[in-house]
Design a protein around this motif. Structure first.
Motif, PDB file in Angstrom:
ATOM      1  N   GLU A  95      48.985 -12.825 -30.978  1.00  0.00           N
ATOM      2  CA  GLU A  95      48.165 -11.772 -31.570  1.00  0.00           C
ATOM      3  C   GLU A  95      48.373 -10.482 -30.773  1.00  0.00           C
ATOM      4  O   GLU A  95      48.272 -10.495 -29.543  1.00  0.00           O
ATOM      5  CB  GLU A  95      46.696 -12.208 -31.515  1.00  0.00           C
ATOM      6  CG  GLU A  95      45.687 -11.158 -31.907  1.00  0.00           C
ATOM      7  CD  GLU A  95      45.702 -10.826 -33.387  1.00  0.00           C
ATOM      8  OE1 GLU A  95      46.509 -11.412 -34.147  1.00  0.00           O
ATOM      9  OE2 GLU A  95      44.922  -9.958 -33.789  1.00  0.00           O
ATOM     10  N   SER A 295      43.910  -8.048 -35.425  1.00  0.00           N
ATOM     11  CA  SER A 295      43.411  -8.707 -36.644  1.00  0.00           C
ATOM     12  C   SER A 295      41.915  -8.492 -36.832  1.00  0.00           C
ATOM     13  O   SER A 295      41.358  -8.925 -37.833  1.00  0.00           O
ATOM     14  CB  SER A 295      43.640 -10.218 -36.578  1.00  0.00           C
ATOM     15  OG  SER A 295      44.984 -10.506 -36.476  1.00  0.00           O
ATOM     16  N   TYR A 345      52.501  -7.147 -39.337  1.00  0.00           N
ATOM     17  CA  TYR A 345      52.004  -8.203 -40.232  1.00  0.00           C
ATOM     18  C   TYR A 345      52.933  -8.402 -41.432  1.00  0.00           C
ATOM     19  O   TYR A 345      53.148  -9.532 -41.864  1.00  0.00           O
ATOM     20  CB  TYR A 345      50.574  -7.892 -40.706  1.00  0.00           C
ATOM     21  CG  TYR A 345      49.571  -8.014 -39.579  1.00  0.00           C
ATOM     22  CD1 TYR A 345      49.394  -9.208 -38.907  1.00  0.00           C
ATOM     23  CD2 TYR A 345      48.829  -6.917 -39.167  1.00  0.00           C
ATOM     24  CE1 TYR A 345      48.507  -9.326 -37.849  1.00  0.00           C
ATOM     25  CE2 TYR A 345      47.935  -7.015 -38.118  1.00  0.00           C
ATOM     26  CZ  TYR A 345      47.776  -8.224 -37.460  1.00  0.00           C
ATOM     27  OH  TYR A 345      46.901  -8.337 -36.411  1.00  0.00           O
ATOM     28  N   LEU A 398      46.210 -14.743 -41.672  1.00  0.00           N
ATOM     29  CA  LEU A 398      47.095 -13.605 -41.418  1.00  0.00           C
ATOM     30  C   LEU A 398      46.810 -12.467 -42.398  1.00  0.00           C
ATOM     31  O   LEU A 398      46.756 -11.306 -42.023  1.00  0.00           O
ATOM     32  CB  LEU A 398      48.569 -14.017 -41.489  1.00  0.00           C
ATOM     33  CG  LEU A 398      49.575 -12.956 -41.022  1.00  0.00           C
ATOM     34  CD1 LEU A 398      50.814 -13.595 -40.407  1.00  0.00           C
ATOM     35  CD2 LEU A 398      49.996 -11.981 -42.114  1.00  0.00           C
ATOM     36  N   GLY A 401      43.666 -10.672 -41.506  1.00  0.00           N
ATOM     37  CA  GLY A 401      43.905  -9.904 -40.281  1.00  0.00           C
ATOM     38  C   GLY A 401      44.637  -8.604 -40.583  1.00  0.00           C
ATOM     39  O   GLY A 401      44.331  -7.559 -40.004  1.00  0.00           O
ATOM     40  N   SER A 404      42.250  -5.925 -41.899  1.00  0.00           N
ATOM     41  CA  SER A 404      41.172  -5.453 -41.011  1.00  0.00           C
ATOM     42  C   SER A 404      41.375  -4.034 -40.466  1.00  0.00           C
ATOM     43  O   SER A 404      40.477  -3.199 -40.612  1.00  0.00           O
ATOM     44  CB  SER A 404      41.017  -6.404 -39.817  1.00  0.00           C
ATOM     45  OG  SER A 404      40.326  -7.531 -40.193  1.00  0.00           O
TER      46      SER A 404
END
Ligand code: NAI
Ligand code: SF4
Length: 437
Positions: A95, A295, A345, A398, A401, A404
């Motif tokens: 992360e 995330s 991402y 994922l 995240g 976000s």
């Protein structure tokens, strides 16, 4: 604000207590610091007693979700002797901003190994795996060195410490995909397949590795277990809060004077942690930060006093996640930071589900345009619309995240996005920003 106020909560180095000791990674140094003293105690207990102790401690998973560790161990069904049980340690830390498990494994791998033996004994597993990022070769080598030492000393293998309990521990190198940190994708990868998330339920506790009952725990969660067994539940609960007890590792990064890992009770605030880290770099103010990696929804300077535990961060509109506190100062372009994360991402999306695969692609296209000062204000609403179509509608975390930082940055910094459009370019001078250097 005085320094004393900034540092009201003391740091509590437990896991990181002797990270700086000479040859901290060796068995000899670990033993000199009370290492492998919890193991004989655990082996004298019944497995269910060990589970009950970890349940009573209130230890919550340190990989991001905060699921109660003892409860997860208790989910392992005991009614089918034909099915072996497995323990899998998720050491695929990736992360953005998260840098606690890798330093832990480099500095004190035996803490993790002792925790693994105790956890595997508790869930009645004869095989355990550490799934580690293959790119971090020095960590891989250090873990393997420590595992070899543990075998040679009789802590692993047949009849551990004369208890009659057998355990084999395998260190497995992943191939460097962010999605393989998702527990079911990790299991697919460990089985030799392309790592893609599986449908849950069934959760791994019921059908995990090779469709057998499997506990998947984060490195820090498992490494916390020996100290709990050694010092007791009451000691652990003197730190943190009723619902989020104990100590934990916070990773401070970005425009902080002294970035690094700070071990403190859950519930400490960023203001207090910055007191230990020397504050933001001289002459600059905190602008925005991530409480738990990228995330998790962004926070701003108004959130400096939010207690960094699961309840406190949740009540303030974000998530504690991996406790990766990336701090950005007033020289940072928020649109550029969000673009950078979104590119990550989009690149790491495994492509299994449409909202994430297509959505992250379109988010990048729109953000690239906006950051360059092109596009229209309607694009900002389009960003929110796409994020809404990803969030809660994707197959795994994922996708959520990825949405976000988009949603939270527009909540707090919509004007800054509009400034890009008005000025026809980024209002920040990239040469002044150190983030992207
Ligand atoms: P989750 O909340 O779905 O599950 C958490 C854990 O509890 C899992 O091990 C799951 O198997 C178990 N669990 C949940 N409900 C259960 C039930 N009813 N029965 C049995 N077991 C159950 O969270 P998830 O999707 O596993 O992880 C998301 C988190 O991962 C995020 O909060 C994020 O912070 C973190 N994350 C961490 C990264 C890292 O590098 N450490 C990378 C990316 C995300
Ligand atoms: Fe793959 Fe993204 Fe869907 Fe997760 S949300 S399954 S990473 S495409």
């Amino acid at each position: 604000m005085t320094t004393d106020e900034q540092r009201a909560t003391p740091l509590t180095p437990v896991l990181s207590r002797y990270w700086d000791a000479p040859r901290s990674w060796t068995l000899e140094t670990y033993r000199a610091h009370a290492g492998y003293r919890a193991l004989p105690k655990a082996l004298r207990m019944q497995p269910d007693e060990v589970i009950a102790t970890v349940k009573d401690s209130g230890l919550r998973g340190r990989g991001g979700a905060g699921f109660p560790t003892g409860m997860k161990w208790g989910f392992i069904p005991q009614d089918d002797p034909a099915k072996p049980h497995y323990l899998v340690v998720n050491a695929d830390e990736s992360e953005p901003g998260t840098c606690k498990d890798i330093p832990l494994m480099l500095a004190t791998p035996h803490t993790l190994i002792e925790g693994i033996i105790i956890a595997a004994y508790a869930i009645r597993a004869a095989h355990a795996f550490v799934y580690l990022r293959g790119e971090v070769l020095p960590v891989l080598r250090r873990m393997q060195y420590a595992v070899d030492e543990a075998y040679a000393a009789g802590y692993l293998g047949h009849d551990i410490l004369g208890s009659g309990y057998d355990l084999d521990l395998i260190v497995h190198a992943g191939a460097g995909a962010y999605i393989c940190g998702e527990e079911t994708a990790l299991l697919d990868s460990l089985e030799g397949r392309r790592g893609q998330p599986r449908l849950r339920p069934p959760f791994p506790a019921v059908a995990g590795l090779y469709a057998c009952p499997t506990v998947v725990n984060n490195v820090e969660s498992i490494a916390s277990v020996p100290a709990i067994l050694r010092n007791g539940v009451d000691w652990f609960r003197t730190m943190g809060s009723e619902k989020s007890p104990g100590f934990t590792l916070y990773s401070l990064s970005g425009h902080v004077t002294t970035p690094g890992q700070y071990e403190a009770p859950l519930g400490i605030t960023l203001r207090e942690l910055l007191g230990y880290a020397g504050g933001m770099r001289a002459g600059h103010e905190l602008k925005f930060w991530t409480p738990g990696g990228s995330s998790t929804p962004l926070f701003t300077a108004e959130h400096l006093d939010v207690p960094l535990d699961y309840e406190g961060v949740g009540a303030a509109g974000s998530m504690l996640g991996t406790k990766a506190l990336q701090c950005f100062d007033d020289t940072t372009c928020v649109a550029r930071a969000v673009l950078r994360w979104t590119e990550f991402y989009a690149h790491e999306s495994c492509g299994k589900c449409t909202p994430c695969r297509e959505g992250t692609y379109w988010l990048v296209q729109l953000l690239q345009r906006l950051e360059a000062g092109r596009g229209t204000e309607a694009d900002l609403d389009k960003l929110l619309d796409i994020a809404d179509n990803i969030n809660g509608k994707s197959f795994c975390a994922l996708g959520d995240g990825a949405a976000s930082p988009i949603v939270s940055s527009l909540k707090y910094f919509r004007d800054e996005y509009v400034d890009h459009l008005r000025q026809g370019g980024c209002p920040f001078d990239p040469a002044r920003s150190t983030v992207w250097a």
